[in-house]
Design a protein around this motif. Structure first.
Motif, PDB file in Angstrom:
ATOM      1  N   ASP A  55       0.795  -1.223   0.000  1.00 38.50           N
ATOM      2  CA  ASP A  55       0.000   0.000   0.000  1.00 38.50           C
ATOM      3  C   ASP A  55       0.827   1.272   0.000  1.00 38.50           C
ATOM      4  O   ASP A  55       0.309   2.346  -0.296  1.00 38.50           O
ATOM      5  N   ILE A  56       2.103   1.173   0.353  1.00 38.54           N
ATOM      6  CA  ILE A  56       2.938   2.376   0.390  1.00 38.54           C
ATOM      7  C   ILE A  56       3.148   2.901  -1.036  1.00 38.54           C
ATOM      8  O   ILE A  56       3.657   2.176  -1.893  1.00 38.54           O
ATOM      9  N   PRO A  57       2.753   4.139  -1.328  1.00 40.33           N
ATOM     10  CA  PRO A  57       2.962   4.693  -2.678  1.00 40.33           C
ATOM     11  C   PRO A  57       4.439   4.925  -2.954  1.00 40.33           C
ATOM     12  O   PRO A  57       5.225   5.183  -2.040  1.00 40.33           O
ATOM     13  N   LEU A  58       4.816   4.844  -4.226  1.00 44.48           N
ATOM     14  CA  LEU A  58       6.223   5.019  -4.592  1.00 44.48           C
ATOM     15  C   LEU A  58       6.688   6.464  -4.483  1.00 44.48           C
ATOM     16  O   LEU A  58       7.845   6.729  -4.201  1.00 44.48           O
ATOM     17  N   GLY A  59       5.798   7.378  -4.728  1.00 44.27           N
ATOM     18  CA  GLY A  59       6.196   8.786  -4.759  1.00 44.27           C
ATOM     19  C   GLY A  59       6.514   9.217  -6.181  1.00 44.27           C
ATOM     20  O   GLY A  59       6.823   8.393  -7.058  1.00 44.27           O
ATOM     21  N   LYS A  60       6.451  10.517  -6.417  1.00 45.46           N
ATOM     22  CA  LYS A  60       6.640  11.049  -7.768  1.00 45.46           C
ATOM     23  C   LYS A  60       8.052  10.796  -8.290  1.00 45.46           C
ATOM     24  O   LYS A  60       8.236  10.561  -9.492  1.00 45.46           O
ATOM     25  N   GLY A  61       9.045  10.843  -7.409  1.00 43.42           N
ATOM     26  CA  GLY A  61      10.425  10.638  -7.848  1.00 43.42           C
ATOM     27  C   GLY A  61      10.643   9.267  -8.442  1.00 43.42           C
ATOM     28  O   GLY A  61      11.213   9.131  -9.536  1.00 43.42           O
ATOM     29  N   ARG A  62      10.189   8.236  -7.738  1.00 43.69           N
ATOM     30  CA  ARG A  62      10.362   6.875  -8.244  1.00 43.69           C
ATOM     31  C   ARG A  62       9.512   6.639  -9.490  1.00 43.69           C
ATOM     32  O   ARG A  62       9.947   5.942 -10.423  1.00 43.69           O
ATOM     33  N   MET A  63       8.310   7.178  -9.535  1.00 42.62           N
ATOM     34  CA  MET A  63       7.463   7.010 -10.723  1.00 42.62           C
ATOM     35  C   MET A  63       8.139   7.628 -11.951  1.00 42.62           C
ATOM     36  O   MET A  63       8.154   7.032 -13.030  1.00 42.62           O
ATOM     37  N   ALA A  64       8.716   8.815 -11.774  1.00 41.78           N
ATOM     38  CA  ALA A  64       9.413   9.472 -12.890  1.00 41.78           C
ATOM     39  C   ALA A  64      10.631   8.657 -13.309  1.00 41.78           C
ATOM     40  O   ALA A  64      10.898   8.480 -14.512  1.00 41.78           O
ATOM     41  N   LEU A  65      11.372   8.145 -12.323  1.00 39.35           N
ATOM     42  CA  LEU A  65      12.542   7.328 -12.637  1.00 39.35           C
ATOM     43  C   LEU A  65      12.139   6.067 -13.387  1.00 39.35           C
ATOM     44  O   LEU A  65      12.841   5.622 -14.311  1.00 39.35           O
ATOM     45  N   GLY A  66      10.995   5.478 -13.013  1.00 40.90           N
ATOM     46  CA  GLY A  66      10.506   4.293 -13.705  1.00 40.90           C
ATOM     47  C   GLY A  66      10.204   4.575 -15.173  1.00 40.90           C
ATOM     48  O   GLY A  66      10.581   3.799 -16.063  1.00 40.90           O
ATOM     49  N   VAL A  67       9.545   5.701 -15.437  1.00 44.86           N
ATOM     50  CA  VAL A  67       9.217   6.084 -16.817  1.00 44.86           C
ATOM     51  C   VAL A  67      10.501   6.312 -17.616  1.00 44.86           C
ATOM     52  O   VAL A  67      10.637   5.833 -18.753  1.00 44.86           O
ATOM     53  N   ILE A  68      11.456   7.019 -17.022  1.00 46.99           N
ATOM     54  CA  ILE A  68      12.731   7.289 -17.707  1.00 46.99           C
ATOM     55  C   ILE A  68      13.463   5.988 -18.019  1.00 46.99           C
ATOM     56  O   ILE A  68      14.031   5.821 -19.114  1.00 46.99           O
ATOM     57  N   THR A  69      13.433   5.047 -17.075  1.00 42.70           N
ATOM     58  CA  THR A  69      14.131   3.775 -17.272  1.00 42.70           C
ATOM     59  C   THR A  69      13.506   2.976 -18.407  1.00 42.70           C
ATOM     60  O   THR A  69      14.226   2.367 -19.221  1.00 42.70           O
ATOM     61  N   PHE A  70      12.190   2.973 -18.497  1.00 43.41           N
ATOM     62  CA  PHE A  70      11.541   2.262 -19.603  1.00 43.41           C
ATOM     63  C   PHE A  70      11.869   2.930 -20.944  1.00 43.41           C
ATOM     64  O   PHE A  70      12.005   2.252 -21.970  1.00 43.41           O
ATOM     65  N   ILE A  71      12.010   4.245 -20.956  1.00 43.94           N
ATOM     66  CA  ILE A  71      12.422   4.944 -22.178  1.00 43.94           C
ATOM     67  C   ILE A  71      13.839   4.529 -22.573  1.00 43.94           C
ATOM     68  O   ILE A  71      14.133   4.279 -23.751  1.00 43.94           O
ATOM     69  N   LEU A  72      14.728   4.425 -21.576  1.00 40.27           N
ATOM     70  CA  LEU A  72      16.090   3.960 -21.855  1.00 40.27           C
ATOM     71  C   LEU A  72      16.079   2.528 -22.390  1.00 40.27           C
ATOM     72  O   LEU A  72      16.895   2.164 -23.241  1.00 40.27           O
ATOM     73  N   GLY A  73      15.138   1.713 -21.880  1.00 40.79           N
ATOM     74  CA  GLY A  73      14.998   0.358 -22.406  1.00 40.79           C
ATOM     75  C   GLY A  73      14.625   0.364 -23.875  1.00 40.79           C
ATOM     76  O   GLY A  73      15.142  -0.436 -24.670  1.00 40.79           O
ATOM     77  N   LEU A  74      13.730   1.282 -24.266  1.00 39.47           N
ATOM     78  CA  LEU A  74      13.343   1.405 -25.673  1.00 39.47           C
ATOM     79  C   LEU A  74      14.526   1.875 -26.525  1.00 39.47           C
ATOM     80  O   LEU A  74      14.696   1.425 -27.660  1.00 39.47           O
ATOM     81  N   LEU A  75      15.332   2.775 -25.990  1.00 40.10           N
ATOM     82  CA  LEU A  75      16.508   3.255 -26.722  1.00 40.10           C
ATOM     83  C   LEU A  75      17.554   2.150 -26.887  1.00 40.10           C
ATOM     84  O   LEU A  75      18.407   2.232 -27.773  1.00 40.10           O
ATOM     85  N   SER A  76      17.488   1.126 -26.026  1.00 40.35           N
ATOM     86  CA  SER A  76      18.424  -0.004 -26.106  1.00 40.35           C
ATOM     87  C   SER A  76      17.870  -1.146 -26.953  1.00 40.35           C
ATOM     88  O   SER A  76      18.552  -2.162 -27.145  1.00 40.35           O
TER      89      SER A  76
END
Length: 360
Positions: free
Chosen positions: A330-351
């Motif tokens: 139930d603990i939310p990740l927070g905006k920082g982790r959510m943004a990092l997750g989106v950025i990481t998936f974008i890096l995955g697409l670039l790879s």
């Protein structure tokens, strides 16, 4: 010899934490365990969610049982699992050997004729072990930080185009919360990708090798991230990719594969932490998308898309196995982790590259 004063301090710390959700009226000791008799203040499931990360930090695991009309919380020392470290060492040494053979061939050596030529592959071995090892080290370090039990990496020697099937680590015990799941899942790909970029840059800065004119030729499809680096550090026409740069390319492919958001891949862990149970839908759908993509590449584009068919079938079994649920979901990740997750998936697409390799 145990210090009685330290033991009493530990018990007092445990009592303070447990009393927040479990009203204690008696404490007993037996066989190294601490038995807290009391009354639950909240649902047992909630107690597990709240207490597990707190007690694991103090080196304890626990169970709650109901016996003879009493609730008992049993705190036991969290003993590290007995590891047969010789297996890790033997596999690592074997992987060094197999990758050096491949590296020797990439550098134009003939290890089948001259054993001394095996040493020519050492630069490739250092590069590929750094790429794969940093990925698993990221998982290991962050898992330990969150109090999770995990093994050292198991490298997998294999006679293929890079001399290995990568490396894995084994997690034991529950996942404390969604933040821990996210951090452990994302750390490997991010650290591994950073090292892959560094290795790629080092490889592209090396004197280029002439293109082989004989033997099996493999055409490599380069992801956008590799292309961007290659534009800054261009290589000569008619030259083959330097073996060290090839190790960086492998790291990018490993990142792309691991960040596919399905099953118990790293991407599956990250997506599960970000959107919760809704991630199950992605795990069900993505294997079919990959299999369809493989057939499209193979029969429509007339290229080698077998890797996506194979990966889709592999993931379908992982998706069927489900995903472990964190104790505290139930603990939310927070905006920082959510943004990092989106950025990481974008890096995955670039790879990602549609056709990683094509036999010539």
């Amino acid at each position: 010899m145990n210090n009685p004063e330290n033991a009493s301090i530990t018990e007092q710390e445990l009592r303070e934490k447990i009393n927040q959700v479990f009203s204690i009226y008696d404490i007993q000791h037996a066989d190294g365990n601490i038995y807290f008799f009391g009354t639950p203040k909240e649902d047992i499931k909630i107690i597990f969610q709240k207490l597990w990360p707190l007690l694991s930090e103090k080196g304890f695991q626990f169970t709650i049982k109901y016996d003879l009309g009493e609730h008992i919380l049993v705190a036991s020392p969290l003993l590290p699992a007995k590891e047969r470290l010789w297996i890790n060492y033997v596999l690592a040494i074997a992987t060094i050997f197999t990758t050096m053979i491949v590296g020797s061939l990439l550098f134009g050596g003939h290890p089948d004729i001259s054993a001394a030529d095996i040493m020519k592959g050492l630069p490739f071995t250092i590069a590929i072990m750094a790429v794969l090892g940093s990925h698993e080290a990221g998982h290991y370090i962050v898992a330990k930080k969150h109090g999770m039990q995990t093994s050292l990496p198991y490298f997998i020697p294999f006679p293929n185009m890079i001399g290995t099937m990568g490396a894995v680590i084994k997690h034991r015990g529950p996942i404390p919360n969604r933040k821990a799941l996210f951090d452990v899942g994302i750390s490997g790909p991010l650290i591994g990708l950073i090292v892959s970029v560094i290795v790629t840059i080092i490889g592209l800065l090396q004197p280029q090798l002439p293109q082989a004119t004989q033997g099996l030729k493999i055409e490599l499809g380069t992801p956008l991230l590799f292309e961007l680096i290659n534009r800054i550090i261009p290589t000569g026409d008619g030259m083959m990719m330097h073996p060290i740069a090839f190790a960086g390319w492998v790291g990018m492919l490993v990142t792309a594969l691991n960040l596919i958001p399905a099953g118990q891949l790293d991407g599956g862990h990250v997506l599960r932490a970000m959107i919760g149970e809704k991630a199950k839908e992605a795990s069900r759908v993505i294997p079919f998308i990959l299999i369809s993509l493989g057939f499209y590449v193979t029969y429509v584009l007339d290229r080698d898309g077998f890797i996506w068919v194979l990966w889709g079938i592999f993931l379908s079994f992982f998706a069927a196995a489900g995903h472990p649920k964190p104790l505290d979901d139930d603990i939310p990740l927070g905006k920082g982790r959510m943004a990092l997750g989106v950025i990481t998936f974008i890096l995955g697409l670039l790879s990602f590259t549609l056709v990683p390799f094509q036999m010539g």
